[in-house]
Design a protein around this motif. Sequence first.
Motif, PDB file in Angstrom:
ATOM      1  N   GLY A 138      -9.749   4.025  -0.058  1.00  0.00           N
ATOM      2  CA  GLY A 138     -11.197   4.985  -0.052  1.00  0.00           C
ATOM      3  C   GLY A 138     -12.138   4.606   1.140  1.00  0.00           C
ATOM      4  N   GLU A 166       0.769  -1.125   0.115  1.00  0.00           N
ATOM      5  CA  GLU A 166       0.035   0.109  -0.051  1.00  0.00           C
ATOM      6  C   GLU A 166       0.956   1.057   0.043  1.00  0.00           C
ATOM      7  N   GLY A 177     -12.288  -0.269  -8.615  1.00  0.00           N
ATOM      8  CA  GLY A 177     -12.997   0.389  -9.359  1.00  0.00           C
ATOM      9  C   GLY A 177     -12.886   0.645 -10.986  1.00  0.00           C
ATOM     10  N   SER A 201     -18.966   2.049  -4.106  1.00  0.00           N
ATOM     11  CA  SER A 201     -18.201   1.222  -3.246  1.00  0.00           C
ATOM     12  C   SER A 201     -18.705  -0.283  -2.934  1.00  0.00           C
ATOM     13  N   VAL A 220       3.962   0.549  -5.342  1.00  0.00           N
ATOM     14  CA  VAL A 220       4.265  -0.426  -6.576  1.00  0.00           C
ATOM     15  C   VAL A 220       4.560   0.455  -8.048  1.00  0.00           C
ATOM     16  N   ALA A 258     -21.871   5.844   2.021  1.00  0.00           N
ATOM     17  CA  ALA A 258     -23.309   5.444   1.298  1.00  0.00           C
ATOM     18  C   ALA A 258     -22.776   4.552   0.600  1.00  0.00           C
TER      19      ALA A 258
HETATM   20  C1  FAD Z   1     -14.206  11.891  -0.283  1.00  0.00           C
HETATM   21  C2  FAD Z   1     -14.677  10.907  -0.915  1.00  0.00           C
HETATM   22  C3  FAD Z   1     -16.095  10.373  -0.499  1.00  0.00           C
HETATM   23  C4  FAD Z   1     -16.556   9.129  -0.887  1.00  0.00           C
HETATM   24  N1  FAD Z   1     -17.665   8.659  -0.510  1.00  0.00           N
HETATM   25  C5  FAD Z   1     -18.169   7.392  -1.029  1.00  0.00           C
HETATM   26  C6  FAD Z   1     -19.439   6.854  -0.645  1.00  0.00           C
HETATM   27  O1  FAD Z   1     -20.155   7.494   0.197  1.00  0.00           O
HETATM   28  N2  FAD Z   1     -19.966   5.720  -1.164  1.00  0.00           N
HETATM   29  C7  FAD Z   1     -19.082   5.175  -2.133  1.00  0.00           C
HETATM   30  O2  FAD Z   1     -19.773   4.096  -2.393  1.00  0.00           O
HETATM   31  N3  FAD Z   1     -18.154   5.386  -2.414  1.00  0.00           N
HETATM   32  C8  FAD Z   1     -17.500   6.635  -1.922  1.00  0.00           C
HETATM   33  N4  FAD Z   1     -16.412   7.175  -2.554  1.00  0.00           N
HETATM   34  C9  FAD Z   1     -15.736   6.381  -3.527  1.00  0.00           C
HETATM   35  C10 FAD Z   1     -14.787   5.181  -2.828  1.00  0.00           C
HETATM   36  O3  FAD Z   1     -13.845   5.574  -1.792  1.00  0.00           O
HETATM   37  C11 FAD Z   1     -14.128   4.489  -4.005  1.00  0.00           C
HETATM   38  O4  FAD Z   1     -15.061   4.271  -5.087  1.00  0.00           O
HETATM   39  C12 FAD Z   1     -13.549   3.469  -3.348  1.00  0.00           C
HETATM   40  O5  FAD Z   1     -12.729   3.407  -2.321  1.00  0.00           O
HETATM   41  C13 FAD Z   1     -12.678   2.603  -4.658  1.00  0.00           C
HETATM   42  O6  FAD Z   1     -12.220   1.368  -4.115  1.00  0.00           O
HETATM   43  P1  FAD Z   1     -11.060   0.797  -4.822  1.00  0.00           P
HETATM   44  O7  FAD Z   1     -10.941  -0.683  -4.354  1.00  0.00           O
HETATM   45  O8  FAD Z   1     -11.086   0.907  -6.262  1.00  0.00           O
HETATM   46  O9  FAD Z   1      -9.580   1.628  -4.587  1.00  0.00           O
HETATM   47  P2  FAD Z   1      -9.278   2.599  -3.431  1.00  0.00           P
HETATM   48  O10 FAD Z   1     -10.214   2.375  -2.147  1.00  0.00           O
HETATM   49  O11 FAD Z   1      -9.208   3.848  -3.875  1.00  0.00           O
HETATM   50  O12 FAD Z   1      -7.787   1.821  -3.280  1.00  0.00           O
HETATM   51  C14 FAD Z   1      -6.874   1.960  -3.733  1.00  0.00           C
HETATM   52  C15 FAD Z   1      -5.630   1.633  -2.960  1.00  0.00           C
HETATM   53  O13 FAD Z   1      -4.516   1.638  -3.606  1.00  0.00           O
HETATM   54  C16 FAD Z   1      -3.479   2.468  -3.028  1.00  0.00           C
HETATM   55  N5  FAD Z   1      -2.436   2.693  -4.308  1.00  0.00           N
HETATM   56  C17 FAD Z   1      -2.680   3.483  -5.242  1.00  0.00           C
HETATM   57  N6  FAD Z   1      -1.405   3.421  -6.017  1.00  0.00           N
HETATM   58  C18 FAD Z   1      -0.704   2.368  -5.461  1.00  0.00           C
HETATM   59  C19 FAD Z   1       0.314   1.925  -5.836  1.00  0.00           C
HETATM   60  N7  FAD Z   1       1.210   2.264  -7.023  1.00  0.00           N
HETATM   61  N8  FAD Z   1       1.054   0.977  -5.005  1.00  0.00           N
HETATM   62  C20 FAD Z   1       0.527   0.610  -3.853  1.00  0.00           C
HETATM   63  N9  FAD Z   1      -0.596   1.209  -3.488  1.00  0.00           N
HETATM   64  C21 FAD Z   1      -1.127   2.078  -4.250  1.00  0.00           C
HETATM   65  C22 FAD Z   1      -4.047   3.684  -2.848  1.00  0.00           C
HETATM   66  O14 FAD Z   1      -3.386   4.492  -1.741  1.00  0.00           O
HETATM   67  C23 FAD Z   1      -5.273   3.115  -1.874  1.00  0.00           C
HETATM   68  O15 FAD Z   1      -5.234   2.976  -0.739  1.00  0.00           O
HETATM   69  C24 FAD Z   1     -15.738   8.415  -1.878  1.00  0.00           C
HETATM   70  C25 FAD Z   1     -14.392   8.705  -2.356  1.00  0.00           C
HETATM   71  C26 FAD Z   1     -14.027   9.807  -1.694  1.00  0.00           C
HETATM   72  C27 FAD Z   1     -12.664  10.430  -2.217  1.00  0.00           C
END
Ligand code: FAD
Lengths: 533, 195
Positions: free
Chosen positions: A76, A33, A484, A496, A202, A83
Motif C-alpha cells: 500500500g 510478495e 493493518g 498507515s 503465500v 497522508a
Molecule cells: C488508493 C489508496 C490510497 C491510500 N492512501 C492512504 C493515505 O493517504 N494514508 C494512509 O495512511 N493510508 C492510505 N492508504 C491505506 C494504506 O495503503 C494501507 O493502510 C496500508 O498500506 C496497509 O499496510 P499493511 O502493512 O497492512 O498492508 P499492505 O500495505 O496492504 O501490504 C500487504 C502486502 O501483502 C501482499 N500480499 C497480500 N496477500 C499476499 C499473499 N497471500 N502472499 C504474499 N503477499 C501477499 C500485498 O500484495 C501487499 O503488497 C491508501 C490505500 C489506497 C488503496
Amino acid sequence: MTTVDAVVIGSGFGGSISAFHLAEAGASVMVLERGPELGAQDFQHSFEFGSSSTRIFDFTAGDGMSVLAANCVGGGSVVYFAAMPRVPGFIFDRRGSLNRRLWPEAITRESLDPWYDRVARALPVRRHDWDEVSYAGGLWAAMCDHAGHTANPLPSAVDTDLCTNCNWMMAGCTQDAKRSMLLNYLPGARKAGATVRPLHEVQRIERLDDDRYRVHYEEIHPVDYRESVGSGHVDCRVVVVAAGAGATPVLLQRSADGLGELPHAVGRYFSGNGERINVAVIDDDAVGSTLGLRRRPGLAYGANQIGRGPVVSAWDNLDPAAAEFERFAVEQLYFPPGLGTVLADTGEAGGQGWFGLGKKEMLSEWASWLLLFELIEDDNEGVFGAPPERGNAERLSQQLLGRGTLTYRPRASTREAWARADAFVREVITEPGFGTVTPWTNDLVGAYTVHPLASCRIGDDPAISALDDTHELRGHPGIFVVDGSAVPTALTVNPSNTIAALAERAAPHIVERLRSRGVDARYRGTLPTEERA
Amino acid sequence: MGRSSVPDMATEDLPTLTVQQTRALEAFADTIIPGCKRGADDDAVAGVSATPGAVHAGALDVLRHPATGISDGIAEMADTLDTLARAPGGAGEADQARSFADLPYERRRALVAELTSRANPERDFWFLLALFAYMAYDSSPHRPTAEVMRDAGTGLRAMGFGRPDDDGLWRFPVASYARELAAVHPQTDENGNLP
Ligand SMILES: Cc1cc2nc3c(=O)[nH]c(=O)nc-3n(C[C@H](O)[C@H](O)[C@H](O)COP(=O)(O)OP(=O)(O)OC[C@H]3O[C@@H](n4cnc5c(N)ncnc54)[C@H](O)[C@@H]3O)c2cc1C
C-alpha cells in the motif's frame, strides 16, 4: 529446500518494516510478495489495462464491503496518498458496542509517540504549510472556515519539492516524491541481506514441530494473476504475516489444518476505518464570490484533478469529550476516473443514479467535483467467510478485480455515525450554497474501504483479539501479524502511520522470539537511510 | 533491483460476436453512458444525448478485451439481453420488441437497473458488464491515456480531464491558492497532529 530464520508475508508497511529490523538484527529473512516489483521508472500515467495502475492495484468486492489495496512490492505504500496523521489519543480508549477496552492497555498515544517519531524520521513524514495545499484542499479549508470550523493541512510523507501535483499516486509515483517503502525500509532490508520474492503468493502456513513453520506459496503469472506458474515452500523459525487486513485472515484461515485451532478473532471484527465518500459538485460562482477564491481569471476552482490526494482534514468533530461514534473527521480527497467515478451517484429520483444520462451530465462537471472522505468510528462489523481454494479472493479479471469472502453489515452505531458526517458535509457545503452533495452509492459494491483494518487484531482480552500486545498469534508462538489487520479499531485518521508505528514497536518482540528459538539475533534499533533511484 | 519490465497483456483470441450480439451490447453500453447516434441507421445507440457516449469511446473494445475476465461470457449476455427484452411481462412489449436495442432508452434503463440491483442474484455479471462499459467512457482502459487525450469526443476530454505534457506525464506546476484559508485546530501539536 529453502530454510531461513524468518519469512515475511507481504511487503507493505508492516512487512517492509519487520523485514528491515529482522535483517538488521542478523536474521536471514525472505519476503514473499504476491505482486510484481515496479519502481519510479516503471510507473505510468495511464488507465490502460496492463499499465502500472492495474498491475499494482487490487479491488476485492465483498458482500456489503469492498476493499481497495495494493498488489506489488512495497504494498500500500506504493499506491497510497501518503497522508500520515497520528491517531488522536481518545481512540485508544475505545470500547465499541462490546463495551470492553479494545486496545491493549500498553498502547496509548503517549507510548506510541516514540515509535511514530521513528517512522517520521525514516520516511520522512512532516507537516505542511498552506502553500503546499492543493486547490481542492484549500477549497475544503475555506468552506470549513466559512462555516465556523477549523481545518488542518495533513502531515504527509510527500516531498513537495519533487511532487508535480499529478494525482497519479495510485499508479505509483514517477518522481519518487511519495515516500514509499521502496525508498527506505525495503532497500535497507536488502542491504542487510533480506531477499524479496515478487509474484510469490503465500497460500498457507504449516507447523512442522515445536519451533519451525513451513510457508507454502504459488508463483503468479506476471500478467494474468489468475494463473499460477509454479509452487514451493520455505521453512523458518518465525513467520511475520503482513499481507494486509483483507488477506491476512484469509491465509490464516486456510492454514487452520496445518496449524491447529486459531483464535476466534481471526477473520472477525474487520473495520473499514469508517469510510464513506460524498461528492460535491461545486458552484464556481458561489465559492468565487463568497470565499474570494481565484485560480485564474474567471475560475475559482475547477481543480479536482490537481494535487496529491487528501491534504486537508476537518478535525473539529474529533472531540475527546464526545461519545464514541459521534467523533469523525472529514478529509478532502481525490480519486481518479474509473473506480473513482463509477460509484458517484446523481441522487436522482428512482435511484440507480450511478449510470445513465444524468450521470453523464454529472461527469461533464468532473473538474468541479470535490470529494469528501468521511472517517467515522465504525463498529468492527466485518466477518470473513470460508477461504477460497487459493489466493485471497477469486480473481475475476487478469488483474485488479476479485470477489472476496468478506461480509459487512453496518450496525445502527455505524450508520448513524455516517449520517452525522453526511450532515456535517451538507452544513459546510450545501447550506451556504457552495454546491450539491450526494453520497457514493452503496448499491453496487456495498461500502468500500481503502483502509482495511482489525481482521486479526491485538488486544488484552483473548475473547475478542487474535494477537497479544506483542502481535504474536495467540496459541501459535513464532507467528506474528504486523499489518493493518492488527489495528483493533477504526482510527478517524488515515492508518498507515499507525500501522508503521506498531510495526516499529513489534520489531524488538519478534527479534526476542527469534533468539528464544536459537537464532543469534539482536535488535539494533537502527533506521534505514534514504535511497533514491 | 531485479525490477520487471512491462509485460504485454496476454493475447487470447478475441471473442466473436454476431451482428445482433454487437447491437445488444452497444445498446447496453449506450444505456450506461448514452451518446449521440453514429449515423442515420444507428439503432443500437438510442440517441438521447447530443455528445458521444460509451459506444463511441470504445465500449465494445473494452468488453472484448481479455483483461476484463468477462470477454468469454459477453456473447451469452448479449443473447440474454435480447431474451429479456422479448419476455412477456418483461421490459419490452412482446409484440413490438424483438431485441434489447429495439427498446426506447427509458425501458433499457429500467431493465439495466433491474439487472444490476441487489435483488438480482446474478447481478455480479451485469455489474461487471456495466462497469467495463462505463470505464470505456470515463477512463478508456483499452488505450494508453495520453493517446486517448488526443481524441476529441472521448469521455475523458468531455469530463475536462487535463492534458499531459509532451512526454505523456501530467504536471500541474501551479496547484495551490497558497494562502491560509482556515485556522488550524487549536490543539494541533508541533507535528501537525491532534494530541
Ligand atoms: C488508493 C489508496 C490510497 C491510500 N492512501 C492512504 C493515505 O493517504 N494514508 C494512509 O495512511 N493510508 C492510505 N492508504 C491505506 C494504506 O495503503 C494501507 O493502510 C496500508 O498500506 C496497509 O499496510 P499493511 O502493512 O497492512 O498492508 P499492505 O500495505 O496492504 O501490504 C500487504 C502486502 O501483502 C501482499 N500480499 C497480500 N496477500 C499476499 C499473499 N497471500 N502472499 C504474499 N503477499 C501477499 C500485498 O500484495 C501487499 O503488497 C491508501 C490505500 C489506497 C488503496
